[in-house]
Design an enzyme around this catalytic site. Structure first.
Site, short mmCIF file in Angstrom:
data_model
loop_
_atom_site.label_atom_id
_atom_site.label_comp_id
_atom_site.label_asym_id
_atom_site.label_seq_id
_atom_site.Cartn_x
_atom_site.Cartn_y
_atom_site.Cartn_z
N GLU A 43 30.17 44.69 42.76
CA GLU A 43 31.36 43.83 42.69
C GLU A 43 31.69 43.42 44.13
OE1 GLU A 43 32.53 42.66 40.07
OE2 GLU A 43 31.74 43.98 38.51
N CYS B 12 40.15 40.55 46.38
CA CYS B 12 38.83 39.91 46.32
C CYS B 12 38.84 38.62 45.50
CB CYS B 12 37.80 40.88 45.76
SG CYS B 12 38.17 41.51 44.11
#
Length: 461
Positions: free
Chosen positions: A217, A251
């Protein structure tokens, strides 16, 4: 920073013990999994103040944000798996093709074994505990390595888990780069990493030595596009919230903004209005500081004074950076060369919608992308043309809150996904079983071969 020191043989022994414990088959029991998920839930609920105190020490996150952006995700994950574990674990019957008649086919989800979860510092509870919970729900043993950058949250997770769970089943390993490097030399059945693309490459390379599958990720420069057909008030409000939440250290935050030229100046003023209205200012409860000096210095260098439309001030002693809007930005500017990961929002204008999509396509695939419009054709073009991990139309970030859709990157922004059933599947092997009857089988596949048999096979295909 001070970390508890471990001899490499100690963690190697814990991993070996987890591998041995997994072979006892105990973690395959749904009763066993549910018991420990319930135990983790209870620990979190009674330790909420301790968890909030630790994260506030790390970078000033409020109790409100800690619950809404961290603990609520974790608790919802536990609730989801407790509710759905029976159905997720149940073998699925599938159709058996003609050449395998008379037979029955099924898919059996089974745990992988001993897995490693490496968490991130920006949402240290959510991004460590959520994948760990998925791993436990799927029936694995797990080593959790939280980020050492958020030192206090790492320590509180280690304390709560290591004092309440058997290490041969679940263990939190503290440490920094050296400890993580040694950890990656060990063989795991899966590695789940959340963090930067740079470190993701290191993890991927280490995993390849053991042919270990990975979920990465990562991140990237996630665009937000605002066209003249958008509800501008709603767009400004949601973009300001999503960009400056956690001081931009998210993010999937909008990394940069593309605004249609005819509404550009009007929209900039709306952004200014909501930054002020939300009181996103250093020292306020709803605004955090930058995690450390290294990230602070990196971000300050990205603020070009001549391009400041709003904000731009910083306080080195408190690691605070004011919410900052940069205007008249070009693709070649320094701020557009890397993921910002902080409270700086570059704004560019465009005149035509499809060409701006083409420009985005020239860059690496981002983790997220956002579009604000009421135009159906623009929605269709955005969805079909751009490649990105996941995103929203007329909102930002909120796609993470739906456990029924997967969360993950594509290309440089990541490999694999999780959340809900996708997290369960990420830590499971889908084992296929074909059970054949012992009667009624034609001899067509067996020697001796003949032209007639071959013709029959071609017809069956």
């Amino acid at each position: 920073m001070y970390f508890q020191k471990f001899d490499f043989m100690d963690i190697q022994e814990i991993v070996s013990n987890q591998q041995a414990f997994f072979k006892t088959q105990q973690t395959k029991s749904l009763k066993f999994r549910k018991m420990y998920l319930e135990k983790l839930r209870d620990i979190i609920l009674r330790s909420e103040d301790l968890l909030c105190e630790a994260i506030h020490k790390d970078f000033g996150k409020s109790k409100f944000d800690t619950f809404t952006t961290e603990l609520s995700f974790v608790l919802n994950d536990i609730h989801y798996y407790l509710k759905n574990l029976n159905s997720l674990s149940k073998p699925k019957k599938v159709t058996t093709n003609l050449s395998n008649q008379i037979g029955k086919s099924s898919i059996h989800p089974e745990p992988l074994g001993c897995v490693l979860v490496i968490g991130a510092w920006n949402y240290p509870y959510q991004l460590s505990l959520s994948p760990m919970i998925a791993a436990l729900a799927a029936g694995n043993c797990c080593i959790l390595k939280p980020s050492e950058i958020a030192e206090n949250t790492m320590k509180v997770m280690a304390k709560l888990i290591n004092e309440n769970f058997p290490p041969e089943y679940l263990y939190v390993y503290e440490g920094g780069i050296d400890e993580t490097t040694e950890l990656l030399k060990l063989k795991f059945d899966k590695i789940f990493f959340t963090g930067s693309t740079k470190v993701g490459k290191i993890v991927y390379k280490a995993a390849a030595e053991h042919l270990t599958p990975v979920v990465l990720e990562l991140g990237g420069k996630s665009p937000a596009i605002v066209t003249k057909d958008a509800d501008l008030e709603v767009a400004a409000k949601r973009i300001v919230w999503g960009k400056f939440l956690n001081a931009g250290q998210t993010c999937v935050a909008p990394d940069y903004l593309l605004v249609e030229e005819s509404i550009h100046e009007q929209f900039l003023e709306m952004l200014r209005k909501y930054i002020t209205e939300f009181k996103y200012e250093p020292g306020s409860e709803q605004y955090t500081r930058i995690i450390n000096r290294k990230n602070f210095d990196r971000l300050v260098k990205l603020i070009d004074q001549k391009n400041i439309y709003f904000g731009g001030n910083s306080d080195e002693s408190k690691l605070h950076i004011e919410p900052t809007i940069l205007n008249n930005i070009k693709w070649e500017d320094d701020v557009m060369q890397e993921e910002i990961f902080g409270p700086i929002l570059p704004v560019m204008s465009f005149t035509h919608f499809n060409p701006v999509l083409n420009t985005i396509l020239e860059h690496e695939k981002p983790l997220a992308a956002y579009l604000f419009t009421r135009n159906a054709e623009e929605k269709e073009a955005f969805t079909s043309k751009l490649s990105f991990g996941g995103g929203c139309i007329n909102d930002v970030i909120m796609h993470l809150g739906n456990e029924r859709i997967p969360f993950g990157g594509v290309g440089a922004s990541g490999i694999g996904n999780y959340h809900g059933k996708y997290g369960f599947e990420a830590f499971s092997h889908q084992k296929s079983i074909l059970e054949k009857a012992t009667w009624g089988e034609p001899s067509i596949k067996y020697p001796p071969y003949s032209e007639k048999k071959l013709n029959w096979i071609k017809k069956l295909l």
